[in-house]
Design an enzyme around this catalytic site. Structure first.
Site, short mmCIF file in Angstrom:
data_model
loop_
_atom_site.label_atom_id
_atom_site.label_comp_id
_atom_site.label_asym_id
_atom_site.label_seq_id
_atom_site.Cartn_x
_atom_site.Cartn_y
_atom_site.Cartn_z
CG HIS A 9 2.52 4.05 16.12
ND1 HIS A 9 3.76 3.47 15.93
CD2 HIS A 9 2.66 5.38 15.86
CE1 HIS A 9 4.62 4.43 15.58
NE2 HIS A 9 3.97 5.59 15.51
N GLY A 66 2.41 4.05 8.57
CA GLY A 66 1.85 5.33 8.18
C GLY A 66 1.89 5.53 6.67
CB THR A 67 4.57 6.06 4.39
OG1 THR A 67 5.61 5.22 4.95
CG2 THR A 67 4.63 7.44 5.04
N GLY A 68 3.51 2.97 4.54
CA GLY A 68 3.75 1.68 3.88
C GLY A 68 5.20 1.53 3.45
CB ILE A 69 7.86 3.99 2.85
CG1 ILE A 69 7.02 4.62 1.72
CG2 ILE A 69 9.33 3.98 2.46
CD1 ILE A 69 7.28 6.11 1.50
N GLY A 70 8.38 2.34 5.35
CA GLY A 70 9.34 1.77 6.31
C GLY A 70 9.13 0.30 6.55
CG HIS A 98 4.13 -7.87 -14.46
ND1 HIS A 98 4.43 -6.81 -15.28
CD2 HIS A 98 3.05 -8.47 -15.02
CE1 HIS A 98 3.57 -6.78 -16.30
NE2 HIS A 98 2.72 -7.78 -16.14
NE ARG A 132 6.96 -10.04 -20.24
CZ ARG A 132 5.65 -10.13 -20.17
NH1 ARG A 132 5.05 -11.29 -20.39
NH2 ARG A 132 4.90 -9.08 -19.87
CG HIS A 133 6.51 -11.58 -15.44
ND1 HIS A 133 6.95 -10.31 -15.71
CD2 HIS A 133 5.36 -11.74 -16.14
CE1 HIS A 133 6.10 -9.71 -16.52
NE2 HIS A 133 5.12 -10.56 -16.80
C1 RB5 Z 1 5.52 6.25 12.35
O1 RB5 Z 1 5.35 7.55 12.78
C2 RB5 Z 1 5.84 6.27 10.85
O2 RB5 Z 1 7.13 6.73 10.64
C3 RB5 Z 1 5.68 4.89 10.27
O3 RB5 Z 1 4.38 4.44 10.47
C4 RB5 Z 1 5.93 4.75 8.78
O4 RB5 Z 1 5.24 5.69 8.05
C5 RB5 Z 1 7.33 4.62 8.38
O5 RB5 Z 1 7.68 4.44 7.20
#
Ligand code: RB5
Length: 147
Positions: A9, A66-70, A98, A132-133
């Site tokens: 979302h 939201g962050t691209g991290i999770g 790379h 090398r990559h």
């Molecule tokens: C959802 O609220 C948020 O945690 C998710 O989109 C993301 O940013 C997680 O890494």
């Protein structure tokens, strides 16, 4: 090239903004959801996209939260996946040249659709350099065997 695209979302609106960019590039894609702003757990979107890319059903994946991290952490748990978080065009280039990244992740709460579109265009049109990559990627793959 076939691309699997997905978002939770927190990334839903940016996913919708990226789809016309894929159309413009003439790239075939499948939307793995989510399809609204209703809250979902990002691993539930990340896993099917990552598994489809790892299986070779799709050449590349694009995942947005939201962050691209999770969503990227979850994707990288799937053997064969090299998901790269890119919020600038230099990283988009480098992650392909790379790292041979096969999934691009971005955060809707971090960047706007203009920059995200440029990142997607670069990421989808940049080839892996090899050389090398190749050796370094092989060492990443070897780590998956030590689990
Ligand atoms: C959802 O609220 C948020 O945690 C998710 O989109 C993301 O940013 C997680 O890494």
């Amino acid at each position: 090239m076939k691309v699997a695209i997905g978002a939770d979302h927190g990334g839903f609106h940016l996913k919708e903004a990226i789809k016309p960019v894929l159309d413009e590039l003439g790239i075939e894609y499948e939307d793995f959801g989510t399809h609204s702003e209703e809250s979902v757990d990002y691993p539930d979107i990340s896993a099917p996209v990552a598994q489809a890319v790892a299986a070779g059903t799709f050449d590349r994946g694009i995942l947005i939260c939201g962050t691209g991290i999770g969503i990227g952490i979850a994707a990288n748990k799937v053997p064969g996946i090299r998901a790269a978080l890119c919020h600038d065009t230099f990283s988009a280039h480098a992650s392909r040249e790379h790292n041979n990244a096969n999934i691009l992740t971005m955060g809707e709460r971090v960047i706007g659709p203009g920059l995200a579109s440029d990142i997607v265009k670069i990421w989808l049109t940049t080839d892996f350099e090899g050389g090398r990559h190749e050796r370094r990627i092989a060492k990443i793959s070897a780590l998956e065997e030590t689990k």
